[in-house]
Write a protein that holds these residues in place. Structure first.
Motif, short mmCIF file in Angstrom:
data_model
loop_
_atom_site.label_atom_id
_atom_site.label_comp_id
_atom_site.label_asym_id
_atom_site.label_seq_id
_atom_site.Cartn_x
_atom_site.Cartn_y
_atom_site.Cartn_z
N VAL A 32 -20.24 88.36 22.72
CA VAL A 32 -21.44 88.19 21.90
C VAL A 32 -21.94 89.55 21.40
O VAL A 32 -22.34 89.69 20.25
CB VAL A 32 -22.54 87.47 22.71
CG1 VAL A 32 -23.84 87.40 21.91
CG2 VAL A 32 -22.08 86.07 23.07
N LEU A 33 -21.91 90.56 22.28
CA LEU A 33 -22.34 91.90 21.87
C LEU A 33 -21.46 92.44 20.75
O LEU A 33 -21.95 93.05 19.79
CB LEU A 33 -22.30 92.84 23.07
CG LEU A 33 -22.69 94.30 22.80
CD1 LEU A 33 -24.13 94.39 22.31
CD2 LEU A 33 -22.50 95.14 24.06
N SER A 34 -20.15 92.21 20.85
CA SER A 34 -19.22 92.67 19.83
C SER A 34 -19.50 92.01 18.48
O SER A 34 -19.51 92.67 17.44
CB SER A 34 -17.78 92.41 20.27
OG SER A 34 -16.86 92.75 19.25
N ILE A 35 -19.73 90.70 18.49
CA ILE A 35 -20.00 89.99 17.24
C ILE A 35 -21.31 90.47 16.61
O ILE A 35 -21.42 90.62 15.39
CB ILE A 35 -20.04 88.48 17.49
CG1 ILE A 35 -18.63 87.98 17.83
CG2 ILE A 35 -20.59 87.72 16.28
CD1 ILE A 35 -18.56 86.50 18.12
N SER A 36 -22.33 90.74 17.45
CA SER A 36 -23.61 91.17 16.91
C SER A 36 -23.53 92.53 16.25
O SER A 36 -24.37 92.87 15.40
CB SER A 36 -24.66 91.21 18.03
OG SER A 36 -24.40 92.24 18.95
N LEU A 37 -22.53 93.33 16.60
CA LEU A 37 -22.38 94.67 16.05
C LEU A 37 -21.24 94.77 15.05
O LEU A 37 -20.88 95.86 14.64
CB LEU A 37 -22.15 95.69 17.18
CG LEU A 37 -23.30 95.86 18.18
CD1 LEU A 37 -22.87 96.77 19.32
CD2 LEU A 37 -24.53 96.43 17.48
N SER A 38 -20.67 93.64 14.66
CA SER A 38 -19.51 93.63 13.77
C SER A 38 -19.90 93.31 12.34
O SER A 38 -21.01 92.82 12.06
CB SER A 38 -18.47 92.62 14.25
OG SER A 38 -18.01 92.93 15.54
#
Length: 287
Positions: A32-38
């Motif tokens: 989820v953190l990766s998607i929010s920063l992608s």
């Protein structure tokens, strides 16, 4: 001590199991953190997301610039901080007299309190009670109905029972009353169990959304978790929420909101976690 072959195998087995559990628990958070920063293209890419290959802060900028999110965040912080503090105060005031053998009919009071752990009034009677108390659309509906947890109060009572009575007798000889003994002697000695109960209460308040869905009709007073549920789980549109632009993907905004909701309690948890085992074990020794 030298371990036998069987003990070494068992230890390696435990290491493998714990490692797998850590991966299962940590990966969704990293995903989820990766998607929010992608970027939108990277967020839509199927497969494993451990880190953002192309970093974009558009989703976070949209979330942090939305007034409704900050308003819900403020309501959640208020209920968590005030609700936790008041819970500790009232549970301490209830647990202290129940821990003293000289309280008349102490066993009956304890039995009546324990009964509430097994029986409840039901959803509709509870709603009618909340309505009759005038708590509908009031932020105090998040705090007052669940002010005292019976289970937590009994743990606190058991902890108080383990404090030597000689300390209380000595304080009474010096002229201290029960309130002063509780505040200046009992509570300072109970820091581990109070920190544990504070952690339980804070997590419960922070994660609770059901009471907001039942009793709060004013959208300006809903909690962050209910707002998150409407967006992510129920997939309901909200005019107060940011509308994704062409540079964004709805999944990015939802992931950013999820991280914004989870991070505060994750930051607080490590500071109280060291008291967790000690507080629970000591508070569970006496019945």
């Amino acid at each position: 001590m030298r371990l036998t072959k069987g003990e070494k195998i068992f230890q390696w087995f435990l290491i493998v199991i714990i490692t797998m559990l850590c991966i299962v628990m940590v990966y969704p958070f990293l995903h989820v953190l990766s998607i929010s920063l992608s970027t939108p293209a990277e967020a839509l890419r199927p497969g494993i997301h451990l880190y953002p290959k192309e970093i974009s802060l558009f989703a976070w900028e949209r979330v942090l610039s939305t007034d409704s999110i900050w308003r819900a965040f403020g309501i959640t912080v208020f209920r968590t901080v005030v609700g936790t503090l008041l819970s500790l105060v009232f549970m301490s005031m209830a647990a202290y007299p129940l821990s003293r053998k000289y309280l008349p009919h102490r066993g009956y009071y304890t039995t009546f309190i324990i009964i509430t752990m097994f029986f409840g009034g039901g959803l509709i009677p509870t709603y009618l009670l909340i309505k009759s108390l005038g708590l509908i659309n009031s932020v105090w509906v998040y705090i007052i109905p669940g002010l005292v947890s019976t289970f937590s109060m009994l743990i606190l009572r058991n902890f108080f029972m383990g404090i030597p009575m000689e300390l209380e007798d000595s304080a009474k000889i010096d002229g201290a009353n029960d309130i002063r003994i509780l505040v200046q002697i009992i509570v300072p000695l109970s820091a581990p169990v109070l920190a544990t109960l504070a952690l339980w209460a804070a997590v419960a308040h922070w994660n609770n959304w059901f009471d907001a869905m039942l009793y709060m009709q004013d959208k300006t007073k809903i909690t962050l978790q209910l707002l998150l549920r409407r967006l992510v789980i129920a997939n309901m549109g909200d005019p107060m929420m940011p509308v994704p632009t062409e540079e964004e993907d709805p999944a990015m905004v939802k992931a950013a909101i999820i991280m914004f909701t989870a991070l505060p309690i994750l930051v607080v948890y490590p500071f109280l976690q060291r008291f967790f085992v000690k507080g629970v074990m000591v508070g569970s020794l006496k019945g």
